[in-house]
Design a protein around this motif. Structure first.
Motif, PDB file in Angstrom:
ATOM      1  N   SER A  82     -27.758  48.618 -47.203  1.00  0.00           N
ATOM      2  CA  SER A  82     -28.625  48.694 -46.018  1.00  0.00           C
ATOM      3  C   SER A  82     -27.926  48.081 -44.812  1.00  0.00           C
ATOM      4  O   SER A  82     -27.965  48.625 -43.705  1.00  0.00           O
TER       5      SER A  82
ATOM      6  N   LEU B 251     -25.218  50.369 -43.493  1.00  0.00           N
ATOM      7  CA  LEU B 251     -25.791  51.459 -42.689  1.00  0.00           C
ATOM      8  C   LEU B 251     -26.174  50.935 -41.306  1.00  0.00           C
ATOM      9  O   LEU B 251     -25.931  51.583 -40.280  1.00  0.00           O
ATOM     10  N   ALA B 252     -26.790  49.752 -41.284  1.00  0.00           N
ATOM     11  CA  ALA B 252     -27.220  49.181 -40.007  1.00  0.00           C
ATOM     12  C   ALA B 252     -26.006  48.883 -39.117  1.00  0.00           C
ATOM     13  O   ALA B 252     -26.027  49.105 -37.896  1.00  0.00           O
TER      14      ALA B 252
ATOM     15  N   SER C 214     -26.606  57.646 -40.157  1.00  0.00           N
ATOM     16  CA  SER C 214     -27.080  56.375 -40.722  1.00  0.00           C
ATOM     17  C   SER C 214     -28.544  56.137 -40.352  1.00  0.00           C
ATOM     18  O   SER C 214     -29.298  55.561 -41.139  1.00  0.00           O
TER      19      SER C 214
ATOM     20  N   LEU D 213     -31.136  55.583 -43.320  1.00  0.00           N
ATOM     21  CA  LEU D 213     -31.986  54.393 -43.344  1.00  0.00           C
ATOM     22  C   LEU D 213     -33.450  54.808 -43.461  1.00  0.00           C
ATOM     23  O   LEU D 213     -34.218  54.210 -44.213  1.00  0.00           O
TER      24      LEU D 213
ATOM     25  N   GLN E  46     -34.281  55.665 -46.984  1.00  0.00           N
ATOM     26  CA  GLN E  46     -34.389  54.509 -47.894  1.00  0.00           C
ATOM     27  C   GLN E  46     -35.680  53.734 -47.630  1.00  0.00           C
ATOM     28  O   GLN E  46     -36.155  53.000 -48.478  1.00  0.00           O
TER      29      GLN E  46
ATOM     30  N   LEU F 153     -32.465  43.818 -40.725  1.00  0.00           N
ATOM     31  CA  LEU F 153     -32.703  45.244 -40.476  1.00  0.00           C
ATOM     32  C   LEU F 153     -33.706  45.418 -39.337  1.00  0.00           C
ATOM     33  O   LEU F 153     -33.513  46.261 -38.457  1.00  0.00           O
TER      34      LEU F 153
ATOM     35  N   THR G 135     -37.172  56.250 -37.720  1.00  0.00           N
ATOM     36  CA  THR G 135     -36.865  55.229 -38.732  1.00  0.00           C
ATOM     37  C   THR G 135     -37.772  54.018 -38.550  1.00  0.00           C
ATOM     38  O   THR G 135     -38.357  53.498 -39.509  1.00  0.00           O
TER      39      THR G 135
END
Length: 778
Positions: free
Chosen positions: A58, A61-62, A77, A81, A84, A104, A127
């Motif tokens: 995670s 990706l961030a 990404s 995200l 997920q 996050l 997101t």
């Protein structure tokens, strides 16, 4: 997995999730690769990272979202995200430790502030909304609302738009949490709708307002936003005045949503709002799409009867204007040569999107407002069209008449004289498309205004249709006349039909022998329907008709003739049922032989023969009764196979970006269950439903004779009591249950149960009854 490859994978993971961001970025780019091999390798590595170290994954990706210079990587990404953080089987959030969660949350908000690319900002909003919808209700993201208010009141249009997009998506989850802030929100919405210089911000604000209004439970709260309506409408008119039709269409779609869910919100300013919409619909200079949406808005309001009864009926001047707009759209039709030379009845060459929108909307308008409102408007406008010299106008009037019949049936039945005179006079029109439209109207009116029409006007209608069958210059007109005979006779008693049978049957026989295939198919369907309606009166034509029907069944073997052969089965079996066993018995044997040999041949999956054949067998069974038993061993195996077909299902997530190409594909039906969208091939479902209906029919007809098949049929149908994909399948399964029990009971009583006794019947009912009871609860 052997230890070596496990070690290799762990080494790969260590590199991918390690301090250097290169390998991770490569992995993400492989996920977007067009090479299947690269992509599936990347997917399995990605899933492995997810299982073994969700925190690092995670944060990686961030990190990519914040610092990658590649737009595609940042976009990907944001999407990954979101996936997920979606609450489904792969929901990662609860598996992350608290510090990852808090990183996050803050990275998502800071990326929103920094991101320059518009499309990525939108993905980020998705997101954020996805995560927030899961954790906000339990106060898991206290920083979010203050952040959104801050964005909305900032002077950055980009941030304002983002905050509104998130508001719109979240309002259904946090509408009630926002209720205390109604005053502030009202001010913010008003401010942005009236004074923002950016059309994107205005549309986003409109989206947020409309979503917010829909989630407020009290009408008093909703009404506090009423005074925003003029500003909401200005968003639309401004976009149109600036020539920005894309924005205007977004605004219209949002307003249509509001009209469908909260029509009463519009009631105080109804005249202005509907007036503006009709102005847009009348503006020739605008794109078709824009004008169609404005029409859709007014029709949606007319349809919102339950929520706002009678609201539109109070505006007769608008209904007359809308009707006139729709009539004008019906004129957008060309005399395309392809229409005349078509091979099938459903070829609609020359019809435009304006034409189809007008057709659909006339139907919906008359169903929602009813005859008392629509008939006076139609009586005023249609005669003008019928009297005009242009064929398109005459055509439009007849099409409109057919479209409004269902909704206006009660009122039209009182004025049948007038209605039918309009249609029957048009049978002589010089233009074949107008004659086609007149026949089309008769067919539709026979369905919607029957049986009154049949009882009162058979003397004019049937001869007119018979005369149209002589139009050998225009096969489209002939074929349509045959199908109108079908519509007429479906709503008709034998005593009305019998006097005309000589004329009609002989014409249909002529069409069978020397028409185009489309005409022959129409004639077969009409003969079947006439036989079905006249029952034993059809016996006198049997000897003339049956040889032709058998000839088609035997000779129409090309792929191009499949439908013709299928229709001949339908016709033969309906004629057989009409005339009865004694008359039909000798031919029945021959027909069965042909069907049996077909049954054994390999047919393609899309061959219509299969479902027609299943239905023909069942009719033959009804006609022959117990004499049908010897054929059951041929009929049942493929029937069981069709009943056991597995639905051809594709499952995607309901919000996936590649919606099954919002399928206009007729062969797919989509249903949404929770967050999954399920696409199902309809042909498979229809075949399955037909097969289940046939099983029910055999059990009903053959009674104890059906006994030998119960052991196979019960386990096939009982699970289908819960077959959620298709109502017809469930209905057929339910109807079959008592028939199976009756068959078992009779067989045991008459000693035809292959040595089984009452305990078998009990065992069967113990299996069937609880399943029925359980299906009731669903």
């Amino acid at each position: 997995m052997d230890p070596e490859s496990t070690q290799l994978q762990q080494a790969q993971l260590a590199v991918i999730l390690g301090p250097d961001s290169g390998p991770f970025e490569t992995l993400i780019s492989h996920l977007m690769s067009s090479s299947n091999e690269l992509r599936s390798q990347a997917e399995s590595l990605f899933n492995l990272c997810k299982q073994t170290d969700p925190d690092s994954l995670s944060l990686k990706l961030a990190h990519l979202l914040q610092f990658s210079t590649h737009v595609e990587a940042r976009a990907m990404s944001a999407i990954l995200l979101r996936k997920q953080l979606t609450r489904d089987d792969s929901y990662l959030w609860p598996r992350l430790n608290v510090s990852t969660q808090s990183s996050l949350k803050s990275i998502l908000l800071s990326s929103l502030q920094r991101e320059e690319s518009k499309s990525i900002s939108k993905k980020l909003c998705d997101t954020v909304s996805e995560l927030a919808s899961g954790i906000l209700p339990d106060n898991g993201w206290p920083e979010l609302l203050p952040f959104m208010f801050q964005c909305v009141s900032s002077d950055s249009p980009k941030l304002q738009e983002s905050a509104f997009l998130i508001f719109a998506q979240l309002s259904q989850y946090i509408g009630d949490t926002l209720a205390p802030h109604i005053k502030n929100l009202h001010a913010v919405f008003l401010q942005c709708l009236t004074s923002s210089s950016s059309s994107d911000v205005k549309i986003a604000a409109l989206n947020a307002v409309i979503n917010f209004i829909q989630c407020l439970s009290s009408s008093a709260d909703r009404d506090r936003f009423q005074d925003l309506l003029p500003a909401m409408m200005t968003t639309l008119t401004e976009a149109l005045n600036n020539g920005n039709e894309v924005t205007a269409q977004e605004a219209l779609e949002l307003l249509i949503e509001l009209a469908g869910t909260e029509p009463r919100f519009l009631r105080r300013q109804l005249v202005d709002v509907v007036g503006s919409m009709l102005q847009i619909a009348e503006a020739d200079g605008l794109e078709e799409g824009t004008r169609h949406l404005a029409i859709e808005f007014v029709i949606t309001l007319a349809e919102a009867r339950e929520r706002a009864p009678g609201m539109m009926r109070k505006l007769p001047q608008f209904i007359s204007r809308l009707f006139a707009i729709l009539m004008k759209l019906l004129l957008d039709i060309e005399d395309d040569p392809a229409w005349h030379s078509a091979e099938t009845e459903d070829e609609d060459a020359g019809e435009t999107s304006n034409y189809s929108v007008a057709q659909e909307c006339l139907d919906r308008l008359s169903i929602s407002l009813g005859g008392n409102t629509i008939v006076p408007v139609a009586s005023e406008q249609l005669p003008v069209y019928l009297a005009a010299p242009e064929w398109q106008k005459h055509h439009a009037a007849l099409i409109a008449l057919a479209q409004i019949a269902e909704g206006c049936a009660k009122v039209m039945i009182k004025n049948l004289d007038h209605v039918l005179a309009m249609v029957l006079n048009s049978f002589q029109h010089p233009h074949p498309r107008v004659r086609w439209a007149a026949i089309n109207a008769i067919g539709q009116l026979s369905t919607d205004l029957g049986p009154d029409l049949q009882v009162q006007y058979h003397g004019q209608v049937l001869p007119a249709l018979a005369a149209s069958m002589d139009d050998f210059q225009n096969p489209r007109v002939q074929a349509h006349a045959a199908s109108a005979v079908l519509n007429f006779s479906e709503n008709c008693t034998p005593d009305i039909l019998t006097p005309y049978l000589d004329g009609i049957v002989s014409k249909l026989l002529v069409l069978l022998q020397n028409g185009k295939q489309m005409v022959q198919e129409g004639a077969l369907t009409a003969l079947a329907s006439v036989a079905d309606s006249s029952q034993e009166h059809f016996q006198k034509y049997y000897d003339a008709v049956m040889p032709y029907l058998k000839a088609i069944l035997v000779n129409a073997t090309d792929k191009s003739n499949r439908m013709l052969r299928a229709k001949s089965m339908e016709c033969i079996s309906l004629v057989g049922m009409a005339v009865g066993k004694e008359k039909f018995r000798d031919d029945a044997k021959q027909v069965m032989e042909v069907l049996m040999s077909l049954q054994g041949s390999q047919m393609e999956t899309d061959d219509p023969t299969t479902s027609y054949m299943l239905q023909a067998w069942a009719r033959l069974c009804k006609c022959l009764g117990q004499d049908f038993l010897p054929y059951m061993s041929v009929v049942m195996p493929p029937l069981l196979q069709s009943a056991q077909l597995k639905p051809d299902v594709t499952i995607t997530s309901a919000d996936s970006d590649n919606d099954i190409e919002d399928s206009d594909d007729e062969s797919m039906e989509t249903i949404t269950l929770g967050d999954k969208r399920i696409g199902i091939k309809t042909s498979v479902l229809e075949e399955k439903a037909t097969a289940c209906n046939m099983l029910c029919c055999y059990a009903d007809e053959l009674k104890e004779g059906f006994f030998p098949w119960i052991d196979q049929v019960a386990p096939t149908l009982v699970p289908l009591l819960k077959f959620y994909f298709h109502e017809e399948v469930r209905k057929a399964a339910v109807s079959a249950m008592p028939e199976l029990l009756r068959s078992a009971k009779l067989a045991v009583e008459k000693g035809q149960a292959q040595g089984r006794n009452e305990s078998y019947v009990k065992q069967l009912s113990d299996y069937v009854v609880p399943a029925l009871v359980e299906a009731l609860h669903k």
